[in-house]
Design a protein around this motif. Structure first.
Motif, PDB file in Angstrom:
ATOM      1  N   ASN A   1      26.858 -24.174 -23.748  1.00 50.78           N
ATOM      2  CA  ASN A   1      25.810 -23.880 -23.021  1.00 50.78           C
ATOM      3  C   ASN A   1      26.407 -22.822 -22.000  1.00 50.78           C
ATOM      4  N   ALA A   2      25.689 -21.597 -22.149  1.00 51.10           N
ATOM      5  CA  ALA A   2      26.278 -20.356 -21.190  1.00 51.10           C
ATOM      6  C   ALA A   2      27.462 -20.021 -21.449  1.00 51.10           C
ATOM      7  N   GLY A   3      27.967 -20.216 -22.618  1.00 50.01           N
ATOM      8  CA  GLY A   3      29.338 -19.858 -22.997  1.00 50.01           C
ATOM      9  C   GLY A   3      30.433 -21.113 -22.566  1.00 50.01           C
ATOM     10  N   SER A   4      30.116 -22.278 -22.073  1.00 52.47           N
ATOM     11  CA  SER A   4      30.659 -23.333 -21.673  1.00 52.47           C
ATOM     12  C   SER A   4      30.777 -24.548 -22.387  1.00 52.47           C
ATOM     13  N   VAL A   5      31.585 -25.347 -22.667  1.00 51.19           N
ATOM     14  CA  VAL A   5      31.422 -26.525 -23.356  1.00 51.19           C
ATOM     15  C   VAL A   5      30.568 -27.339 -22.250  1.00 51.19           C
ATOM     16  N   TYR A   6      29.803 -28.187 -22.917  1.00 54.14           N
ATOM     17  CA  TYR A   6      28.985 -29.199 -22.044  1.00 54.14           C
ATOM     18  C   TYR A   6      29.133 -30.556 -23.009  1.00 54.14           C
ATOM     19  N   TYR A   7      29.225 -31.654 -22.217  1.00 60.04           N
ATOM     20  CA  TYR A   7      29.359 -32.905 -22.595  1.00 60.04           C
ATOM     21  C   TYR A   7      28.168 -33.802 -21.901  1.00 60.04           C
ATOM     22  N   GLN A   8      27.874 -35.184 -22.886  1.00 54.30           N
ATOM     23  CA  GLN A   8      26.750 -35.873 -22.148  1.00 54.30           C
ATOM     24  C   GLN A   8      27.366 -37.253 -22.456  1.00 54.30           C
ATOM     25  N   ASN A   9      26.804 -38.165 -21.770  1.00 57.42           N
ATOM     26  CA  ASN A   9      27.244 -39.575 -21.833  1.00 57.42           C
ATOM     27  C   ASN A   9      26.230 -40.508 -22.490  1.00 57.42           C
ATOM     28  N   ASP A  10      26.501 -41.536 -22.948  1.00 57.85           N
ATOM     29  CA  ASP A  10      25.493 -42.281 -23.621  1.00 57.85           C
ATOM     30  C   ASP A  10      26.032 -43.816 -23.601  1.00 57.85           C
ATOM     31  N   LEU A  11      25.065 -44.828 -24.171  1.00 57.36           N
ATOM     32  CA  LEU A  11      25.569 -46.085 -24.288  1.00 57.36           C
ATOM     33  C   LEU A  11      25.540 -46.624 -25.600  1.00 57.36           C
ATOM     34  N   GLU A  12      26.270 -47.721 -25.790  1.00 55.56           N
ATOM     35  CA  GLU A  12      26.026 -48.575 -27.015  1.00 55.56           C
ATOM     36  C   GLU A  12      25.794 -50.047 -26.309  1.00 55.56           C
ATOM     37  N   VAL A  13      24.999 -50.705 -27.391  1.00 58.82           N
ATOM     38  CA  VAL A  13      24.874 -52.121 -26.775  1.00 58.82           C
ATOM     39  C   VAL A  13      25.008 -53.199 -28.062  1.00 58.82           C
TER      40      VAL A  13
ATOM     41  N   LEU B   1      28.237 -53.734 -23.820  1.00 58.55           N
ATOM     42  CA  LEU B   1      27.785 -52.154 -23.474  1.00 58.55           C
ATOM     43  C   LEU B   1      29.039 -51.391 -23.414  1.00 58.55           C
ATOM     44  N   THR B   2      28.806 -50.140 -23.898  1.00 59.82           N
ATOM     45  CA  THR B   2      30.185 -49.155 -23.824  1.00 59.82           C
ATOM     46  C   THR B   2      29.451 -47.828 -23.374  1.00 59.82           C
ATOM     47  N   TRP B   3      29.855 -47.265 -22.335  1.00 59.34           N
ATOM     48  CA  TRP B   3      29.697 -45.749 -21.897  1.00 59.34           C
ATOM     49  C   TRP B   3      30.671 -45.006 -22.646  1.00 59.34           C
ATOM     50  N   SER B   4      29.989 -44.042 -23.179  1.00 63.96           N
ATOM     51  CA  SER B   4      30.958 -42.953 -23.750  1.00 63.96           C
ATOM     52  C   SER B   4      30.482 -41.395 -23.616  1.00 63.96           C
ATOM     53  N   THR B   5      31.731 -40.730 -23.860  1.00 63.24           N
ATOM     54  CA  THR B   5      31.187 -39.219 -23.670  1.00 63.24           C
ATOM     55  C   THR B   5      31.118 -38.444 -25.074  1.00 63.24           C
ATOM     56  N   VAL B   6      30.226 -37.711 -25.301  1.00 59.68           N
ATOM     57  CA  VAL B   6      30.048 -36.944 -26.401  1.00 59.68           C
ATOM     58  C   VAL B   6      30.075 -35.625 -26.358  1.00 59.68           C
ATOM     59  N   TRP B   7      30.639 -34.758 -26.945  1.00 65.57           N
ATOM     60  CA  TRP B   7      30.854 -33.185 -27.136  1.00 65.57           C
ATOM     61  C   TRP B   7      29.548 -32.816 -27.718  1.00 65.57           C
ATOM     62  N   ARG B   8      28.707 -31.991 -26.930  1.00 67.65           N
ATOM     63  CA  ARG B   8      27.331 -31.529 -27.219  1.00 67.65           C
ATOM     64  C   ARG B   8      27.244 -29.973 -27.584  1.00 67.65           C
ATOM     65  N   GLY B   9      28.520 -29.383 -27.544  1.00 67.62           N
ATOM     66  CA  GLY B   9      28.435 -27.944 -27.855  1.00 67.62           C
ATOM     67  C   GLY B   9      28.735 -26.928 -26.765  1.00 67.62           C
TER      68      GLY B   9
ATOM     69  N   SER C   1      25.508 -40.610 -14.528  1.00 71.56           N
ATOM     70  CA  SER C   1      25.903 -38.778 -14.524  1.00 71.56           C
ATOM     71  C   SER C   1      26.480 -38.676 -15.802  1.00 71.56           C
ATOM     72  N   ASP C   2      26.708 -37.517 -16.119  1.00 66.04           N
ATOM     73  CA  ASP C   2      27.291 -36.943 -16.934  1.00 66.04           C
ATOM     74  C   ASP C   2      28.814 -36.576 -16.895  1.00 66.04           C
ATOM     75  N   VAL C   3      29.370 -36.932 -15.780  1.00 64.86           N
ATOM     76  CA  VAL C   3      30.654 -36.744 -15.446  1.00 64.86           C
ATOM     77  C   VAL C   3      31.728 -37.562 -16.404  1.00 64.86           C
ATOM     78  N   PHE C   4      32.937 -37.086 -16.778  1.00 66.72           N
ATOM     79  CA  PHE C   4      33.699 -37.464 -17.584  1.00 66.72           C
ATOM     80  C   PHE C   4      34.678 -38.358 -16.917  1.00 66.72           C
ATOM     81  N   ASN C   5      34.723 -39.739 -17.581  1.00 68.50           N
ATOM     82  CA  ASN C   5      36.040 -40.654 -17.102  1.00 68.50           C
ATOM     83  C   ASN C   5      35.923 -41.018 -15.575  1.00 68.50           C
ATOM     84  N   GLU C   6      34.681 -41.019 -14.977  1.00 71.63           N
ATOM     85  CA  GLU C   6      34.497 -41.471 -13.636  1.00 71.63           C
ATOM     86  C   GLU C   6      33.667 -42.803 -13.595  1.00 71.63           C
ATOM     87  N   THR C   7      33.701 -43.407 -12.681  1.00 66.32           N
ATOM     88  CA  THR C   7      32.945 -44.683 -12.437  1.00 66.32           C
ATOM     89  C   THR C   7      31.374 -44.226 -12.203  1.00 66.32           C
ATOM     90  N   ALA C   8      31.347 -42.873 -11.537  1.00 63.39           N
ATOM     91  CA  ALA C   8      29.944 -42.403 -11.550  1.00 63.39           C
ATOM     92  C   ALA C   8      29.024 -42.301 -12.721  1.00 63.39           C
TER      93      ALA C   8
END
Length: 259
Positions: free
Chosen positions: A203-215, A193-201, A118-125
């Motif tokens: 959306n509808a006036g609110s900041v949104y983030y997404q998660n991705d991986l490095e390997v 592998l590393t899971w990270s969160t990136v600031w994406r800008g 999921s794109d939640v921040f700093n949770e094991t989900a």
């Protein structure tokens, strides 16, 4: 730093994801994510290039000439799924899943899947963790400890101290959340592998983030199949019509050779 590793885990001595392996600079190949760019890969020739097309890509195949339709018979196969999940045109692609196959996983595991749960921040989900065995699949997304128990070759850790969300002042730079290190055949190959969160800008006036991986993958020799091997990567890194990105740092195009 806390870990989900259990007593049987084998921990490899792997340096950070964006630094050189002190033992062999040509044996730590993989992806990295850099500010405002598509995923950057470093192959066995030391070439750096950006994968500009979404899809599932073979990163490592050992031995060369393995049968892609029978990945379980190979020694080691690592694939990455790269997706366009942005909310605007020409947004940066993200690595959202990494799949590992092959005999080096052992007879009790047919494949491992690491994904963005999921794109939640700093949770094991945020971690998608699936273990495929001859008897079926186990989804350990909600319980990393269960994953490590099933796969004692792996350890999962998180950074020490507080973890802050990225901000517009660190535009598109990652905040690392969790790292999995899997040591295969007593360290002959190490997959990090590393899971990270990136600031994406916004959306509808609110900041949104997404998660991705490095390997990163070590110990693959100098001639594996896949994008991290010495073969031509032109198709994976070609310019996308109408979506010009000045990648990499030293030029307007998609690839460069390590100095």
């Amino acid at each position: 730093m806390f870990g989900f590793s259990l007593g049987a885990a084998v921990v490899a001595a792997v340096s950070g994801l964006q630094v050189t392996d002190p033992q062999d600079s040509m044996q730590l190949m993989g992806s990295r994510v850099v500010s405002a760019l598509d995923p950057e890969l470093t192959n066995t020739l030391g070439e750096k290039f950006h994968v500009t097309l979404p899809g599932e890509w073979n990163l490592i195949g050992i031995p060369r000439g393995f049968d892609p339709s029978d990945t379980g018979a190979a020694d080691l196969v690592v694939n990455a799924t790269i997706e366009d999940v942005g909310l605007k045109d020409c947004d940066d692609l993200l690595i959202r899943k990494v799949s590992v196959f092959g005999q080096k996983l052992g007879s009790n595991i047919t494949s491992l899947e690491f994904s963005v749960g999921s794109d939640v921040f700093n949770e094991t989900a945020a971690m998608g963790l699936i273990v495929n065995t001859p008897s079926g699949s186990t989804n350990a997304t909600d319980d990393p400890a269960a994953f490590v128990q099933l796969v004692p070759q792996c350890q999962i850790t998180r950074p020490r101290g507080p973890i802050a969300e990225p901000t517009k002042n660190s535009f598109r730079k990652r905040t690392k959340l969790f790292t999995a290190v899997c040591s295969l055949e007593n360290g002959a190959n190490v997959i990090t592998l590393t899971w990270s969160t990136v600031w994406r800008g916004f959306n509808a006036g609110s900041v949104y983030y997404q998660n991705d991986l490095e390997v990163f993958v070590s110990g693959v020799g100098d001639d594996p199949a896949g994008l991290l091997g010495p073969d031509d990567h032109t198709e994976a890194s070609r310019m996308v019509t109408g979506c010009f990105k000045p990648q990499p740092v030293n030029g307007p195009f998609q690839s460069r050779t390590k100095a």
